[in-house]
Each structure stands twice: as C-alpha cells, then as structure tokens.
Motif scaffolding. Structure first.
Motif, PDB file in Angstrom:
ATOM      1  N   GLU A   1       0.811  -1.218   0.000  1.00 39.09           N
ATOM      2  CA  GLU A   1       0.000   0.000   0.000  1.00 39.09           C
ATOM      3  C   GLU A   1       0.841   1.264   0.000  1.00 39.09           C
ATOM      4  N   THR A   2       2.143   1.131   0.208  1.00 38.79           N
ATOM      5  CA  THR A   2       2.998   2.322   0.232  1.00 38.79           C
ATOM      6  C   THR A   2       3.259   2.814  -1.197  1.00 38.79           C
ATOM      7  N   ASN A   3       3.419   4.111  -1.339  1.00 43.62           N
ATOM      8  CA  ASN A   3       3.740   4.686  -2.641  1.00 43.62           C
ATOM      9  C   ASN A   3       5.125   4.250  -3.113  1.00 43.62           C
ATOM     10  N   THR A   4       6.019   4.027  -2.147  1.00 44.31           N
ATOM     11  CA  THR A   4       7.372   3.600  -2.500  1.00 44.31           C
ATOM     12  C   THR A   4       7.346   2.234  -3.180  1.00 44.31           C
ATOM     13  N   TRP A   5       6.517   1.334  -2.667  1.00 41.46           N
ATOM     14  CA  TRP A   5       6.376   0.013  -3.290  1.00 41.46           C
ATOM     15  C   TRP A   5       5.802   0.149  -4.702  1.00 41.46           C
ATOM     16  N   LYS A   6       4.773   0.934  -4.827  1.00 41.20           N
ATOM     17  CA  LYS A   6       4.107   1.097  -6.122  1.00 41.20           C
ATOM     18  C   LYS A   6       5.046   1.687  -7.168  1.00 41.20           C
ATOM     19  N   ALA A   7       6.021   2.473  -6.722  1.00 43.08           N
ATOM     20  CA  ALA A   7       6.932   3.136  -7.650  1.00 43.08           C
ATOM     21  C   ALA A   7       8.116   2.262  -8.058  1.00 43.08           C
ATOM     22  N   LEU A   8       8.278   1.087  -7.434  1.00 46.75           N
ATOM     23  CA  LEU A   8       9.413   0.224  -7.766  1.00 46.75           C
ATOM     24  C   LEU A   8       9.321  -0.223  -9.223  1.00 46.75           C
ATOM     25  N   PRO A   9      10.434  -0.208  -9.971  1.00 50.51           N
ATOM     26  CA  PRO A   9      10.403  -0.644 -11.368  1.00 50.51           C
ATOM     27  C   PRO A   9       9.836  -2.045 -11.552  1.00 50.51           C
ATOM     28  N   ALA A  10      10.178  -2.969 -10.653  1.00 50.15           N
ATOM     29  CA  ALA A  10       9.672  -4.342 -10.773  1.00 50.15           C
ATOM     30  C   ALA A  10       8.159  -4.386 -10.612  1.00 50.15           C
ATOM     31  N   VAL A  11       7.635  -3.530  -9.752  1.00 49.57           N
ATOM     32  CA  VAL A  11       6.186  -3.503  -9.523  1.00 49.57           C
ATOM     33  C   VAL A  11       5.472  -2.883 -10.725  1.00 49.57           C
ATOM     34  N   SER A  12       5.953  -1.762 -11.199  1.00 51.55           N
ATOM     35  CA  SER A  12       5.276  -1.062 -12.294  1.00 51.55           C
ATOM     36  C   SER A  12       5.394  -1.812 -13.622  1.00 51.55           C
ATOM     37  N   SER A  13       6.391  -2.703 -13.739  1.00 55.50           N
ATOM     38  CA  SER A  13       6.574  -3.437 -14.992  1.00 55.50           C
ATOM     39  C   SER A  13       6.037  -4.867 -14.936  1.00 55.50           C
TER      40      SER A  13
END
Length: 329
Positions: free
Chosen positions: A282-294
């Motif tokens: 739920e953190t914005n930092t997690w959502k912004a990770l390249p692995a997460v966004s890709s």
C-alpha cells in the motif's frame, strides 16, 4: 508451520537417520496378526538423543512440535499432537486438517506438554522436534513413556523428512513426494532457465511478528528452495551471520529494492497478499518500484518448507508466478 521462517538446517543427521536396515511397510497394511507382529518388532534409528529402538510398524504415534505437519503430510495419523497456530491450520489441505483435528492435543508446541495426558494415549512412538531448552524440560519424561525420537531445530528439511518417514513408517508417501519434487524442479529450470540465469531476484516478506512499518528480506524458508534447488539469484546472509530475515527493515528502505529485476512476495492460497504484507504494497514507495510497475513483482504462496508436500505446493505457485513474467525489452 507458521509463516515465521525457520533457520537453515544442517544435513548432518541425514546419513545416520537412514541407517536402519529393515524393510518397512505402510502403516495399517496387512492382516491383524501381521500388524501386531510389526508393532512388536523393533529396529534402531539414530537421532539427537541417541540410538533409539522403535517399532517396525508403530500404531500409536504422538507428534510434538515441528513433527506434527511433516508426519501428517506423509499420510501419518497421529493419536496425539501439539497445538498448531491458526496460520498453520489455514494453509493445510482439508484432509490433513481432518487428521490433525481427530488427534488429541497434548499441549503447546514447546515444552508445555501435558505428560500425563500424553501417557494416557499409550503411544508406542513419540516424534519430537523443538528447541533444546524444551527437550531439557520434558525429554527424559517422554522417554519413560515410549520410544522417543528427537531432532534439533537445525536439521535440514530433506533429512528431516527422510527421518520422520523412516521412524514413522511412512516411506512410501515420501518416495512419491520426492519424485514429484524432482519433476517440478526440473520443469521450472527447463522452462525458465534463461529468465533465471539473466535476472536478479529478491524475496521480501513481512510477518505478523514484525514491528509496524517494517519488512524483511527473506533468505530462509521457501526462498531457500528457490535459491538452492531452483537456482534463483537471491540475496542471502554471509556465512556465519544471522539470516537477513532476522533484520527488520523500515519502510523507508523499500526503495532499495529497485536494484532487483524481479521481486517475490507472500500471498495466500487464493493469490491475495498475506494480511501482514498488505501495508507494504500500500505504500507509494512500493508502487513506484520498477519491478512492480513493470509486472515483475510476483506473489508466491508458501505453505511451509519442512516437508515435501508443502514445498511441492510452493513450487507449483512459483511456476505459475514465473509464467506471468513479461519478456525483457
């Protein structure tokens, strides 16, 4: 087992525990006279508490501590067990949960065993794995009730499965599970070999024991299977150091995961992030990770890592997760 990762276990007992020379048959097989005869015959197995004479065909087995789930997973039906946590029960297959619930609970999974209640079950074999401090509390008393086989917490999981199968006379199921394990490992390596060789992975987790706003790098538990058996390039603690999983990392360090190509994280049997891990995603930092966004953050289900049954379920989940990885650009 619970979601708390266990320490890596040494394989020192593996050879000794396979030393019995008598051929075993499945529990409950044969006629009544044959069953009685096998229950009366003994053989020797070596464990942490010495060389123990155990029945060839034990009929009334009590499992204590970490022996509960592996024995049931191998098809065993204990007459007595120690308590399982809610998280352990939740990931059990229904038929195994039924076996567990049919047994008498003789105490907690530590040294708080009701020895009198256990003795009333008239066991012919007791299987034990817990901390050495607990063994110091109740071990000698258990040995006065029935042959007791004790393993320490640093027994490597494959050796542990071998040992429980031999002592508890459930080797047929073990052979089938081992064959399935070998097949699943080979399939993953053959199917995703290029991805595995060309990618850096990190396994992150968070348990209900972690402090608020912290997570950890999982280098023990199921991630050991991924690293040591499958060959994923996963971080691990330096030789002689405590596992990385023992260090609670603040959410501020989530951004450091950006250096990894693929992230794996814990999900339940339905594929949903485990409740303790939800605050991380739920953190914005997690959502912004390249692995997460890709699309390279993979949820993987780990029901346990101390016997082949749950490990095989983990491999199925890992296989399915790797299949979703997008091609590298």
């Amino acid at each position: 087992m619970s979601n708390t990762p266990l320490r890596r276990r040494g394989a020192a007992l593996a050879t000794a525990l396979m030393s019995a020379s008598l051929v075993l048959t499945a529990c409950g097989g044969g006629g009544g006279g044959d069953t009685v005869r096998k229950a009366a015959e003994t053989r020797s197995v070596k464990a942490e508490n010495g060389t123990i004479k155990v029945p060839v065909g034990p009929q009334r087995i009590v499992t204590i501590g970490n022996t509960n789930l592996p024995f049931i997973d191998l098809g065993g039906k204990p007459v007595g067990v120690t308590e399982l946590s809610r998280s352990e029960l939740e990931v059990l297959p229904e038929e195994q949960k039924t076996v567990y619930e049919a047994a008498e609970v003789v105490g907690s999974s530590g040294g708080e065993v009701d020895v009198e209640k256990l003795a009333a079950l008239k066991p012919d074999l007791i299987l034990v794995q817990f901390h050495s401090n607990d063994w110091d509390k109740v071990g000698k008393r258990l040995e006065t009730i029935a042959p007791t086989v004790y393993w320490g917490l640093d027994t490597e999981w494959k050796a542990f499965a071998d040992a429980i199968a031999e002592a508890g006379n459930v080797t047929d199921a073990l052979s089938q599970q081992k064959a399935a394990f070998t097949k699943k490992v080979a399939k993953i390596q053959a199917t995703y070999g290029k991805i595995i060789a060309g990618s850096s992975f990190v396994d992150v987790s968070r348990g209900d024991w972690n402090d608020p706003a912290t997570f950890h790098i999982a280098d023990i538990g199921c991630s050991e299977i991924a690293r040591d058996d499958i060959g994923l390039n996963l971080p691990e603690a330096a030789e002689g150091k405590d596992p990385l999983a023992y260090e609670a990392l603040p959410f501020e360090q989530i951004g450091k995961l950006s250096k990894y190509d693929v992230i794996t994280y814990p999900v339940d049997a339905e594929g949903k992030p485990t409740k303790p891990f939800v605050p991380v995603i739920e953190t914005n930092t997690w959502k912004a990770l390249p692995a997460v966004s890709s699309g390279r953050a993979l949820g993987v289900f780990c029901p346990g890592n101390n016997s082949y049954g749950p490990v095989n379920r983990y491999l199925d989940s890992l296989d399915s997760a790797l299949a979703t990885l997008p091609a590298k650009k």
